[in-house]
Design an enzyme around this catalytic site. Structure first.
Site, mmCIF file in Angstrom:
data_model
loop_
_atom_site.group_PDB
_atom_site.id
_atom_site.type_symbol
_atom_site.label_atom_id
_atom_site.label_comp_id
_atom_site.label_asym_id
_atom_site.label_seq_id
_atom_site.Cartn_x
_atom_site.Cartn_y
_atom_site.Cartn_z
ATOM 1 N N TYR A 1 1.066 -1.523 -0.052
ATOM 2 C CA TYR A 1 -0.104 -0.066 0.051
ATOM 3 C C TYR A 1 0.589 1.025 0.166
ATOM 4 C CZ TYR A 1 1.551 0.559 4.944
ATOM 5 O OH TYR A 1 2.313 0.637 5.293
ATOM 6 N N PHE B 1 3.027 9.583 3.357
ATOM 7 C CA PHE B 1 2.816 9.300 4.453
ATOM 8 C C PHE B 1 3.553 7.830 5.246
ATOM 9 C CE2 PHE B 1 -1.629 8.850 4.840
ATOM 10 C CZ PHE B 1 -1.538 7.490 4.609
ATOM 11 N N ASP B 2 3.168 7.106 4.307
ATOM 12 C CA ASP B 2 3.673 5.830 4.241
ATOM 13 C C ASP B 2 3.546 5.103 3.048
ATOM 14 O OD1 ASP B 2 5.107 3.477 5.835
ATOM 15 O OD2 ASP B 2 3.229 2.839 7.006
ATOM 16 N N ILE C 1 -7.306 -1.657 12.334
ATOM 17 C CA ILE C 1 -9.045 -0.861 12.408
ATOM 18 C C ILE C 1 -9.815 -1.494 11.686
ATOM 19 C CG2 ILE C 1 -7.864 1.767 12.822
ATOM 20 C CD1 ILE C 1 -8.345 2.329 10.200
ATOM 21 N N TYR D 1 -8.918 8.463 10.970
ATOM 22 C CA TYR D 1 -7.951 8.746 12.453
ATOM 23 C C TYR D 1 -8.598 10.325 12.920
ATOM 24 C CZ TYR D 1 -4.381 5.506 10.645
ATOM 25 O OH TYR D 1 -3.249 4.842 10.391
ATOM 26 N N PHE E 1 -5.144 5.804 -0.137
ATOM 27 C CA PHE E 1 -4.436 4.647 -0.276
ATOM 28 C C PHE E 1 -4.449 3.864 -1.320
ATOM 29 C CE2 PHE E 1 -6.024 5.385 3.687
ATOM 30 C CZ PHE E 1 -4.402 5.272 4.818
#
Length: 510
Positions: A58, A68-69, A88, A114, A131
Protein backbone atom coordinates in the site's frame (compact mmCIF):
# COMPACT_ATOMS: atom_id res chain seq x y z
CA UNK A 1 4.45 1.43 8.08
CA UNK A 2 5.21 -0.46 11.29
CA UNK A 3 2.98 -3.26 12.51
CA UNK A 4 2.65 -2.91 16.29
CA UNK A 5 -0.16 -2.03 18.65
CA UNK A 6 1.51 1.14 19.89
CA UNK A 7 1.31 3.02 16.61
CA UNK A 8 -1.85 4.09 14.84
CA UNK A 9 0.18 3.98 11.67
CA UNK A 10 -0.08 0.18 11.78
CA UNK A 11 -3.79 0.47 11.07
CA UNK A 12 -3.67 2.89 8.14
CA UNK A 13 -4.66 1.33 4.87
CA UNK A 14 -8.30 0.86 4.05
CA UNK A 15 -10.89 2.39 6.34
CA UNK A 16 -14.51 1.56 5.55
CA UNK A 17 -17.24 1.12 8.17
CA UNK A 18 -19.78 -1.72 8.29
CA UNK A 19 -22.47 0.48 6.79
CA UNK A 20 -20.20 2.20 4.29
CA UNK A 21 -21.36 1.95 0.70
CA UNK A 22 -18.73 2.24 -1.97
CA UNK A 23 -18.77 2.91 -5.68
CA UNK A 24 -16.22 1.80 -8.24
CA UNK A 25 -14.84 3.33 -11.42
CA UNK A 26 -11.92 2.28 -13.57
CA UNK A 27 -8.79 4.40 -13.92
CA UNK A 28 -6.50 2.45 -16.21
CA UNK A 29 -6.07 -0.87 -14.42
CA UNK A 30 -6.77 0.66 -11.01
CA UNK A 31 -10.18 0.52 -9.37
CA UNK A 32 -11.16 3.70 -7.50
CA UNK A 33 -13.51 3.34 -4.53
CA UNK A 34 -15.23 6.19 -2.72
CA UNK A 35 -17.64 6.27 0.17
CA UNK A 36 -21.28 6.96 -0.63
CA UNK A 37 -22.66 4.80 -3.46
CA UNK A 38 -23.23 1.06 -3.61
CA UNK A 39 -20.39 -0.91 -5.25
CA UNK A 40 -21.03 -4.26 -6.89
CA UNK A 41 -17.98 -6.45 -7.67
CA UNK A 42 -17.56 -7.00 -11.40
CA UNK A 43 -16.85 -10.73 -11.15
CA UNK A 44 -17.63 -13.64 -8.87
CA UNK A 45 -14.00 -14.44 -8.11
CA UNK A 46 -13.14 -15.51 -4.58
CA UNK A 47 -12.73 -12.73 -2.02
CA UNK A 48 -11.19 -12.80 1.45
CA UNK A 49 -13.21 -13.44 4.60
CA UNK A 50 -12.84 -12.95 8.33
CA UNK A 51 -9.97 -14.99 9.76
CA UNK A 52 -8.00 -15.12 6.50
CA UNK A 53 -4.29 -14.30 6.58
CA UNK A 54 -3.82 -11.27 4.27
CA UNK A 55 -0.68 -9.87 2.60
CA UNK A 56 -0.80 -6.39 1.00
CA UNK A 57 1.27 -3.57 -0.46
CA UNK A 58 0.00 0.00 0.00
CA UNK A 59 0.89 3.66 -0.30
CA UNK A 60 -0.85 6.23 1.95
CA UNK A 61 -1.24 9.89 0.89
CA UNK A 62 -2.88 13.08 2.08
CA UNK A 63 -5.21 14.81 -0.37
CA UNK A 64 -2.42 17.27 -1.30
CA UNK A 65 -0.36 14.31 -2.56
CA UNK A 66 1.99 14.07 0.46
CA UNK A 67 3.00 10.43 0.98
CA UNK A 68 3.03 9.57 4.68
CA UNK A 69 3.81 5.86 4.42
CA UNK A 70 4.54 3.26 1.74
CA UNK A 71 5.27 -0.45 1.89
CA UNK A 72 6.09 -0.24 -1.83
CA UNK A 73 9.10 1.99 -1.14
CA UNK A 74 10.24 -0.23 1.72
CA UNK A 75 9.83 -3.31 -0.47
CA UNK A 76 8.20 -5.02 2.47
CA UNK A 77 4.47 -5.91 2.28
CA UNK A 78 2.56 -6.30 5.53
CA UNK A 79 0.50 -9.26 6.70
CA UNK A 80 -2.43 -9.42 9.12
CA UNK A 81 -5.42 -11.58 10.03
CA UNK A 82 -8.65 -10.19 8.65
CA UNK A 83 -11.32 -9.38 11.23
CA UNK A 84 -9.20 -10.14 14.31
CA UNK A 85 -8.62 -6.55 15.51
CA UNK A 86 -4.99 -6.45 14.40
CA UNK A 87 -5.90 -3.43 12.25
CA UNK A 88 -8.72 -0.91 12.47
CA UNK A 89 -12.21 -2.17 11.65
CA UNK A 90 -12.43 -0.24 8.39
CA UNK A 91 -9.38 -2.05 7.07
CA UNK A 92 -10.86 -5.39 8.13
CA UNK A 93 -14.15 -4.71 6.38
CA UNK A 94 -12.91 -2.90 3.30
CA UNK A 95 -10.42 -5.54 2.20
CA UNK A 96 -13.40 -7.83 1.59
CA UNK A 97 -14.26 -5.81 -1.53
CA UNK A 98 -10.99 -6.79 -3.21
CA UNK A 99 -9.83 -9.82 -5.11
CA UNK A 100 -6.40 -11.43 -5.20
CA UNK A 101 -3.99 -9.48 -7.42
CA UNK A 102 -6.28 -6.45 -7.61
CA UNK A 103 -5.03 -2.82 -7.47
CA UNK A 104 -7.32 -0.14 -6.03
CA UNK A 105 -7.33 3.54 -5.05
CA UNK A 106 -9.30 4.26 -1.87
CA UNK A 107 -10.39 7.70 -0.67
CA UNK A 108 -11.22 7.65 3.06
CA UNK A 109 -12.94 10.45 5.01
CA UNK A 110 -11.56 11.50 8.39
CA UNK A 111 -14.26 9.87 10.50
CA UNK A 112 -13.28 6.49 9.03
CA UNK A 113 -9.55 7.24 9.31
CA UNK A 114 -7.92 9.00 12.29
CA UNK A 115 -10.74 11.42 13.04
CA UNK A 116 -10.21 14.63 14.96
CA UNK A 117 -7.03 13.37 16.64
CA UNK A 118 -4.99 12.57 13.55
CA UNK A 119 -1.72 10.69 13.98
CA UNK A 120 1.20 12.98 14.69
CA UNK A 121 3.52 13.83 13.16
CA UNK A 122 2.44 12.66 9.66
CA UNK A 123 -1.37 12.84 9.66
CA UNK A 124 -3.18 16.01 10.74
CA UNK A 125 -6.56 16.08 12.50
CA UNK A 126 -9.70 15.57 10.36
CA UNK A 127 -7.63 14.43 7.37
CA UNK A 128 -9.13 12.68 4.34
CA UNK A 129 -6.68 10.01 3.19
CA UNK A 130 -5.98 8.16 -0.03
CA UNK A 131 -4.43 4.72 -0.38
CA UNK A 132 -3.01 2.88 -3.37
CA UNK A 133 -3.64 -0.77 -2.52
CA UNK A 134 -2.46 -4.05 -4.00
CA UNK A 135 -3.87 -7.26 -2.52
CA UNK A 136 -1.01 -9.73 -2.99
CA UNK A 137 -2.38 -12.89 -1.43
CA UNK A 138 -4.25 -14.49 1.39
CA UNK A 139 -4.50 -17.83 3.10
CA UNK A 140 -7.95 -18.84 4.21
CA UNK A 141 -8.16 -19.67 7.92
CA UNK A 142 -11.40 -21.18 9.25
CA UNK A 143 -12.60 -22.13 12.71
CA UNK A 144 -14.05 -25.49 11.66
CA UNK A 145 -16.00 -26.33 14.83
CA UNK A 146 -16.81 -22.71 15.77
CA UNK A 147 -15.29 -23.25 19.21
CA UNK A 148 -11.61 -22.54 18.55
CA UNK A 149 -10.78 -26.25 18.67
CA UNK A 150 -9.62 -26.66 15.05
CA UNK A 151 -8.31 -23.88 12.83
CA UNK A 152 -7.84 -24.73 9.17
CA UNK A 153 -5.46 -22.77 6.93
CA UNK A 154 -5.68 -23.60 3.23
CA UNK A 155 -2.26 -24.15 1.68
CA UNK A 156 -3.42 -25.47 -1.72
CA UNK A 157 -6.92 -24.89 -3.10
CA UNK A 158 -8.95 -27.99 -4.02
CA UNK A 159 -11.04 -28.85 -7.07
CA UNK A 160 -14.77 -28.41 -7.75
CA UNK A 161 -17.12 -27.82 -4.79
CA UNK A 162 -18.05 -31.18 -3.27
CA UNK A 163 -17.02 -32.24 0.25
CA UNK A 164 -16.93 -35.81 1.63
CA UNK A 165 -19.84 -36.99 3.77
CA UNK A 166 -19.93 -39.38 6.76
CA UNK A 167 -20.28 -42.57 4.71
CA UNK A 168 -17.61 -41.68 2.15
CA UNK A 169 -14.21 -43.37 2.05
CA UNK A 170 -11.39 -40.82 1.85
CA UNK A 171 -7.72 -41.16 0.96
CA UNK A 172 -5.43 -38.66 2.72
CA UNK A 173 -1.79 -37.81 3.30
CA UNK A 174 -0.86 -36.20 6.61
CA UNK A 175 1.93 -35.29 8.99
CA UNK A 176 1.27 -34.43 12.64
CA UNK A 177 3.69 -32.40 14.77
CA UNK A 178 3.81 -31.09 18.29
CA UNK A 179 4.32 -27.37 18.88
CA UNK A 180 8.08 -27.91 19.19
CA UNK A 181 8.14 -29.33 15.65
CA UNK A 182 8.66 -32.97 16.60
CA UNK A 183 6.78 -35.34 14.27
CA UNK A 184 4.39 -37.73 16.02
CA UNK A 185 2.75 -39.38 12.99
CA UNK A 186 2.74 -39.31 9.20
CA UNK A 187 1.26 -41.22 6.30
CA UNK A 188 1.81 -41.00 2.54
CA UNK A 189 -1.64 -42.39 1.89
CA UNK A 190 -4.24 -43.87 4.21
CA UNK A 191 -7.90 -44.69 3.47
CA UNK A 192 -10.71 -44.52 6.03
CA UNK A 193 -14.45 -43.96 6.30
CA UNK A 194 -15.18 -40.40 7.41
CA UNK A 195 -17.60 -41.36 10.18
CA UNK A 196 -15.08 -43.86 11.62
CA UNK A 197 -12.23 -41.32 11.57
CA UNK A 198 -8.48 -41.90 11.79
CA UNK A 199 -5.58 -40.89 14.08
CA UNK A 200 -7.49 -38.20 16.01
CA UNK A 201 -11.00 -36.64 15.83
CA UNK A 202 -9.68 -33.57 13.99
CA UNK A 203 -9.01 -35.49 10.77
CA UNK A 204 -12.62 -36.58 10.27
CA UNK A 205 -13.89 -33.10 11.13
CA UNK A 206 -11.48 -31.45 8.71
CA UNK A 207 -11.97 -33.67 5.65
CA UNK A 208 -15.71 -32.92 5.69
CA UNK A 209 -14.82 -29.27 4.93
CA UNK A 210 -12.27 -30.06 2.20
CA UNK A 211 -12.33 -30.46 -1.57
CA UNK A 212 -10.47 -33.00 -3.65
CA UNK A 213 -6.78 -32.05 -3.89
CA UNK A 214 -7.03 -29.49 -1.08
CA UNK A 215 -4.08 -29.23 1.29
CA UNK A 216 -4.42 -27.57 4.68
CA UNK A 217 -2.61 -26.83 7.93
CA UNK A 218 -4.70 -27.72 10.99
CA UNK A 219 -4.05 -26.22 14.41
CA UNK A 220 -5.70 -28.67 16.79
CA UNK A 221 -6.54 -28.13 20.46
CA UNK A 222 -6.46 -31.14 22.86
CA UNK A 223 -10.25 -31.74 22.74
CA UNK A 224 -9.94 -32.67 19.06
CA UNK A 225 -6.55 -34.32 19.50
CA UNK A 226 -5.79 -36.70 22.35
CA UNK A 227 -7.17 -34.75 25.31
CA UNK A 228 -6.04 -35.05 28.91
CA UNK A 229 -4.62 -38.56 28.51
CA UNK A 230 -2.46 -37.94 25.45
CA UNK A 231 -1.36 -40.86 23.34
CA UNK A 232 1.37 -43.44 24.02
CA UNK A 233 3.90 -44.29 21.35
CA UNK A 234 2.92 -47.19 19.10
CA UNK A 235 4.65 -48.65 16.06
CA UNK A 236 6.10 -45.82 13.99
CA UNK A 237 4.03 -43.21 15.83
CA UNK A 238 5.57 -41.16 18.66
CA UNK A 239 3.82 -40.33 21.92
CA UNK A 240 1.57 -37.27 22.28
CA UNK A 241 1.78 -35.68 25.76
CA UNK A 242 -1.41 -34.91 27.75
CA UNK A 243 -3.22 -31.67 26.80
CA UNK A 244 -0.95 -31.16 23.78
CA UNK A 245 -1.78 -28.92 20.84
CA UNK A 246 -1.03 -30.54 17.47
CA UNK A 247 -0.35 -29.14 14.01
CA UNK A 248 -1.39 -31.41 11.14
CA UNK A 249 -0.58 -30.91 7.48
CA UNK A 250 -3.42 -32.73 5.70
CA UNK A 251 -4.09 -33.38 2.01
CA UNK A 252 -7.34 -34.85 0.71
CA UNK A 253 -6.07 -36.97 -2.18
CA UNK A 254 -9.40 -38.46 -3.27
CA UNK A 255 -12.55 -40.10 -2.01
CA UNK A 256 -15.20 -42.62 -3.00
CA UNK A 257 -18.78 -41.44 -2.58
CA UNK A 258 -20.94 -43.85 -0.55
CA UNK A 259 -24.74 -43.42 -0.51
CA UNK A 260 -27.71 -45.19 1.05
CA UNK A 261 -29.98 -46.26 -1.81
CA UNK A 262 -32.79 -47.20 0.58
CA UNK A 263 -33.93 -45.33 3.68
CA UNK A 264 -33.33 -48.35 5.90
CA UNK A 265 -29.61 -48.42 4.92
CA UNK A 266 -29.85 -51.96 3.53
CA UNK A 267 -28.71 -51.10 0.01
CA UNK A 268 -25.40 -49.21 -0.03
CA UNK A 269 -23.67 -47.87 -3.15
CA UNK A 270 -19.98 -46.94 -3.30
CA UNK A 271 -18.95 -45.10 -6.47
CA UNK A 272 -15.65 -46.40 -7.84
CA UNK A 273 -15.74 -44.24 -11.00
CA UNK A 274 -17.92 -41.21 -11.62
CA UNK A 275 -20.36 -41.31 -14.54
CA UNK A 276 -21.04 -38.72 -17.22
CA UNK A 277 -23.68 -35.99 -17.37
CA UNK A 278 -26.75 -35.79 -15.16
CA UNK A 279 -29.33 -38.19 -16.60
CA UNK A 280 -30.24 -41.45 -14.89
CA UNK A 281 -32.51 -44.32 -15.94
CA UNK A 282 -36.20 -43.77 -15.24
CA UNK A 283 -38.78 -46.42 -14.39
CA UNK A 284 -39.12 -48.71 -17.38
CA UNK A 285 -35.73 -47.83 -18.88
CA UNK A 286 -33.77 -50.53 -20.67
CA UNK A 287 -30.27 -50.67 -19.18
CA UNK A 288 -27.11 -52.46 -20.32
CA UNK A 289 -24.53 -53.20 -17.65
CA UNK A 290 -21.35 -55.05 -16.84
CA UNK A 291 -22.09 -57.05 -13.72
CA UNK A 292 -20.29 -59.32 -11.24
CA UNK A 293 -22.25 -60.72 -8.30
CA UNK A 294 -20.42 -62.09 -5.24
CA UNK A 295 -21.15 -63.49 -1.83
CA UNK A 296 -19.42 -61.83 1.11
CA UNK A 297 -16.78 -64.59 1.13
CA UNK A 298 -15.84 -63.65 -2.45
CA UNK A 299 -17.66 -66.50 -4.22
CA UNK A 300 -18.77 -65.30 -7.68
CA UNK A 301 -22.35 -66.37 -8.45
CA UNK A 302 -23.07 -64.16 -11.49
CA UNK A 303 -20.91 -62.62 -14.21
CA UNK A 304 -21.92 -60.79 -17.40
CA UNK A 305 -20.30 -58.25 -19.71
CA UNK A 306 -16.73 -59.04 -18.69
CA UNK A 307 -13.88 -59.83 -21.11
CA UNK A 308 -15.85 -58.67 -24.17
CA UNK A 309 -18.76 -60.98 -23.35
CA UNK A 310 -22.34 -59.89 -23.97
CA UNK A 311 -23.63 -57.13 -21.71
CA UNK A 312 -26.40 -57.90 -19.22
CA UNK A 313 -29.63 -56.16 -20.20
CA UNK A 314 -32.80 -55.65 -18.19
CA UNK A 315 -35.74 -53.28 -17.83
CA UNK A 316 -35.98 -51.30 -14.60
CA UNK A 317 -38.96 -51.57 -12.29
CA UNK A 318 -40.10 -54.80 -13.95
CA UNK A 319 -38.80 -57.27 -11.31
CA UNK A 320 -36.34 -58.74 -13.82
CA UNK A 321 -33.56 -58.48 -11.21
CA UNK A 322 -33.45 -58.36 -7.42
CA UNK A 323 -34.98 -55.26 -5.86
CA UNK A 324 -31.72 -53.81 -4.52
CA UNK A 325 -30.04 -53.96 -7.93
CA UNK A 326 -33.14 -52.49 -9.59
CA UNK A 327 -33.20 -49.55 -7.17
CA UNK A 328 -29.45 -48.90 -7.31
CA UNK A 329 -29.13 -48.78 -11.11
CA UNK A 330 -31.78 -46.03 -11.19
CA UNK A 331 -29.39 -43.81 -9.18
CA UNK A 332 -26.49 -44.24 -11.62
CA UNK A 333 -25.17 -42.18 -14.53
CA UNK A 334 -23.90 -43.52 -17.84
CA UNK A 335 -20.33 -44.83 -17.42
CA UNK A 336 -20.57 -44.97 -13.62
CA UNK A 337 -18.84 -47.90 -11.89
CA UNK A 338 -20.09 -48.79 -8.43
CA UNK A 339 -19.92 -51.42 -5.71
CA UNK A 340 -23.30 -52.39 -4.23
CA UNK A 341 -23.85 -54.10 -0.88
CA UNK A 342 -27.38 -55.49 -0.68
CA UNK A 343 -29.00 -57.00 2.41
CA UNK A 344 -31.14 -60.19 2.07
CA UNK A 345 -34.41 -58.22 2.18
CA UNK A 346 -33.50 -56.58 -1.14
CA UNK A 347 -31.63 -59.60 -2.56
CA UNK A 348 -32.74 -63.26 -2.50
CA UNK A 349 -34.40 -63.25 0.91
CA UNK A 350 -34.72 -66.29 3.14
CA UNK A 351 -34.69 -68.80 0.28
CA UNK A 352 -31.75 -70.50 -1.40
CA UNK A 353 -31.25 -69.28 -4.98
CA UNK A 354 -29.43 -71.15 -7.73
CA UNK A 355 -27.61 -68.55 -9.82
CA UNK A 356 -25.54 -68.85 -12.98
CA UNK A 357 -22.21 -69.73 -11.31
CA UNK A 358 -23.04 -70.64 -7.71
CA UNK A 359 -25.79 -71.09 -5.15
CA UNK A 360 -26.75 -68.08 -3.01
CA UNK A 361 -27.54 -69.41 0.50
CA UNK A 362 -30.61 -68.24 2.43
CA UNK A 363 -30.40 -64.81 4.13
CA UNK A 364 -27.27 -63.81 2.20
CA UNK A 365 -25.97 -60.25 1.91
CA UNK A 366 -24.63 -59.97 -1.63
CA UNK A 367 -22.26 -57.59 -3.42
CA UNK A 368 -22.33 -56.45 -7.03
CA UNK A 369 -19.72 -54.61 -9.02
CA UNK A 370 -21.77 -52.83 -11.68
CA UNK A 371 -20.92 -50.52 -14.56
CA UNK A 372 -23.79 -48.78 -16.34
CA UNK A 373 -22.69 -48.91 -19.98
CA UNK A 374 -25.84 -47.41 -21.54
CA UNK A 375 -29.58 -46.96 -21.06
CA UNK A 376 -32.67 -46.03 -23.07
CA UNK A 377 -35.21 -44.17 -20.98
CA UNK A 378 -38.87 -45.06 -21.18
CA UNK A 379 -40.74 -42.46 -23.19
CA UNK A 380 -42.06 -39.63 -21.00
CA UNK A 381 -45.58 -38.22 -21.37
CA UNK A 382 -44.36 -34.95 -22.89
CA UNK A 383 -42.85 -36.92 -25.78
CA UNK A 384 -46.16 -38.67 -26.60
CA UNK A 385 -49.20 -37.77 -28.65
CA UNK A 386 -52.67 -38.24 -27.13
CA UNK A 387 -53.18 -41.77 -28.48
CA UNK A 388 -49.83 -42.84 -27.05
CA UNK A 389 -50.66 -41.30 -23.67
CA UNK A 390 -53.95 -43.18 -23.40
CA UNK A 391 -52.32 -46.43 -24.52
CA UNK A 392 -49.46 -45.99 -22.02
CA UNK A 393 -51.90 -45.21 -19.18
CA UNK A 394 -53.92 -48.33 -19.98
CA UNK A 395 -50.76 -50.46 -19.98
CA UNK A 396 -49.62 -49.13 -16.59
CA UNK A 397 -53.09 -49.75 -15.17
CA UNK A 398 -53.00 -53.41 -16.23
CA UNK A 399 -49.49 -53.78 -14.79
CA UNK A 400 -50.78 -52.32 -11.54
CA UNK A 401 -53.67 -54.80 -11.47
CA UNK A 402 -51.28 -57.75 -11.83
CA UNK A 403 -49.09 -56.45 -9.02
CA UNK A 404 -52.10 -55.78 -6.76
CA UNK A 405 -53.33 -59.36 -7.18
CA UNK A 406 -49.82 -60.54 -6.25
CA UNK A 407 -49.98 -58.51 -3.04
CA UNK A 408 -47.25 -56.09 -4.19
CA UNK A 409 -49.10 -52.98 -3.16
CA UNK A 410 -46.22 -50.49 -3.20
CA UNK A 411 -45.28 -51.37 -6.78
CA UNK A 412 -48.92 -51.48 -7.84
CA UNK A 413 -49.48 -48.01 -6.38
CA UNK A 414 -46.55 -46.62 -8.39
CA UNK A 415 -48.01 -48.08 -11.61
CA UNK A 416 -51.39 -46.47 -10.98
CA UNK A 417 -49.75 -43.11 -10.20
CA UNK A 418 -47.73 -43.24 -13.41
CA UNK A 419 -50.83 -44.15 -15.43
CA UNK A 420 -52.64 -41.07 -14.17
CA UNK A 421 -49.64 -38.83 -14.93
CA UNK A 422 -49.77 -39.82 -18.60
CA UNK A 423 -53.30 -38.43 -18.93
CA UNK A 424 -53.35 -35.82 -16.17
CA UNK A 425 -53.44 -32.87 -18.56
CA UNK A 426 -56.11 -33.53 -21.19
CA UNK A 427 -56.99 -30.04 -22.48
CA UNK A 428 -55.68 -30.96 -25.95
CA UNK A 429 -57.65 -34.26 -26.03
CA UNK A 430 -60.64 -34.76 -28.33
CA UNK A 431 -64.02 -35.46 -26.67
CA UNK A 432 -63.79 -39.22 -27.12
CA UNK A 433 -60.22 -39.18 -25.79
CA UNK A 434 -61.33 -37.16 -22.77
CA UNK A 435 -63.95 -39.84 -21.97
CA UNK A 436 -61.29 -42.57 -22.18
CA UNK A 437 -58.91 -40.54 -20.04
CA UNK A 438 -61.61 -39.91 -17.42
CA UNK A 439 -62.45 -43.61 -17.17
CA UNK A 440 -58.76 -44.45 -16.72
CA UNK A 441 -58.29 -41.76 -14.05
CA UNK A 442 -61.29 -43.05 -12.11
CA UNK A 443 -60.15 -46.68 -12.28
CA UNK A 444 -56.50 -45.96 -11.44
CA UNK A 445 -57.25 -43.63 -8.53
CA UNK A 446 -59.77 -46.11 -7.10
CA UNK A 447 -57.32 -48.98 -7.39
CA UNK A 448 -54.55 -46.84 -5.92
CA UNK A 449 -56.83 -45.97 -2.98
CA UNK A 450 -57.24 -49.72 -2.39
CA UNK A 451 -53.43 -50.03 -2.36
CA UNK A 452 -53.12 -47.21 0.16
CA UNK A 453 -55.71 -48.82 2.44
CA UNK A 454 -53.70 -52.05 2.36
CA UNK A 455 -50.55 -50.03 3.16
CA UNK A 456 -52.38 -48.18 5.97
CA UNK A 457 -51.76 -44.83 4.29
CA UNK A 458 -55.27 -43.63 5.06
CA UNK A 459 -54.72 -39.96 4.35
CA UNK A 460 -53.61 -40.67 0.78
CA UNK A 461 -56.48 -43.13 0.33
CA UNK A 462 -58.91 -40.37 1.33
CA UNK A 463 -57.32 -37.91 -1.14
CA UNK A 464 -57.48 -40.39 -4.03
CA UNK A 465 -61.15 -41.16 -3.39
CA UNK A 466 -61.90 -37.44 -3.27
CA UNK A 467 -60.27 -37.04 -6.71
CA UNK A 468 -62.56 -39.75 -8.06
CA UNK A 469 -65.66 -38.09 -6.53
CA UNK A 470 -64.67 -34.79 -8.16
CA UNK A 471 -65.03 -36.61 -11.48
CA UNK A 472 -67.99 -38.85 -10.51
CA UNK A 473 -69.86 -37.62 -7.46
CA UNK A 474 -72.02 -40.78 -7.26
CA UNK A 475 -69.21 -43.34 -7.43
CA UNK A 476 -70.14 -45.88 -4.75
CA UNK A 477 -66.69 -47.50 -4.57
CA UNK A 478 -65.06 -44.14 -3.94
CA UNK A 479 -67.56 -43.29 -1.19
CA UNK A 480 -67.09 -46.69 0.46
CA UNK A 481 -63.28 -46.60 0.36
CA UNK A 482 -63.18 -43.02 1.57
CA UNK A 483 -65.42 -44.03 4.46
CA UNK A 484 -62.95 -46.82 5.31
CA UNK A 485 -60.15 -44.23 5.35
CA UNK A 486 -62.21 -41.81 7.49
CA UNK A 487 -62.89 -44.55 10.05
CA UNK A 488 -59.14 -45.20 10.44
CA UNK A 489 -58.54 -41.45 10.69
CA UNK A 490 -61.23 -41.23 13.41
CA UNK A 491 -63.40 -38.91 11.28
CA UNK A 492 -66.53 -40.90 12.11
CA UNK A 493 -69.08 -38.26 11.13
CA UNK A 494 -67.57 -38.01 7.65
CA UNK A 495 -67.43 -41.80 7.38
CA UNK A 496 -71.12 -42.04 8.30
CA UNK A 497 -72.03 -39.37 5.73
CA UNK A 498 -70.22 -41.25 2.91
CA UNK A 499 -71.75 -44.62 3.86
CA UNK A 500 -75.27 -43.17 3.96
CA UNK A 501 -74.76 -41.51 0.58
CA UNK A 502 -73.48 -44.77 -0.91
CA UNK A 503 -76.54 -46.61 0.42
CA UNK A 504 -78.85 -43.97 -1.06
CA UNK A 505 -77.23 -44.36 -4.49
CA UNK A 506 -77.10 -48.20 -4.44
CA UNK A 507 -79.04 -49.68 -1.50
CA UNK A 508 -78.57 -53.26 -2.74
CA UNK A 509 -74.77 -53.05 -3.01
CA UNK A 510 -73.39 -55.64 -0.65
Amino acid sequence: MGFNCASKATAIFLLLSVSALVCAKKSGDVKELQIGVKYKPETCEVQAHKGDSIKVHYRGKLTDGTVFDSSFERGDPIAFELGSGQVIKGWDLGIKTMKKGENALFTIPADLAYGSSGSAPTIPPNATLQFDVELLSWSSIKDICKDGGIFKKILVEGEKWENPKDLDEVIVRYEAQLEDGSVVARSDGVEFTVKDGHFCPALARAVKTMKKGEKVLLTVKPQYGFGEKGKPASGDESAVPPNANIQITLELVDWKTVTEVTDDKKVIKKILKEGDGYERPNEGAVVKVKLIGKLQDGTVFFKKGQDDSELFEFKTDEEQVIDGLDRAVSTMKKGELALLTIAPEYAFGSSESQQELAVVPPNSTVCYEIELVSFDKEKESWDMNTDEKIEAAGKKKEEGNVLFKAGKYVKASKRYEKAVKFIEYDSSFREEEKKQAKALKVACNLNNAACKLKLKDYKQAEKLCTKVLELESRNVKALYRRAQAYIQLADLDLAEFDIKKALEIDPDNR
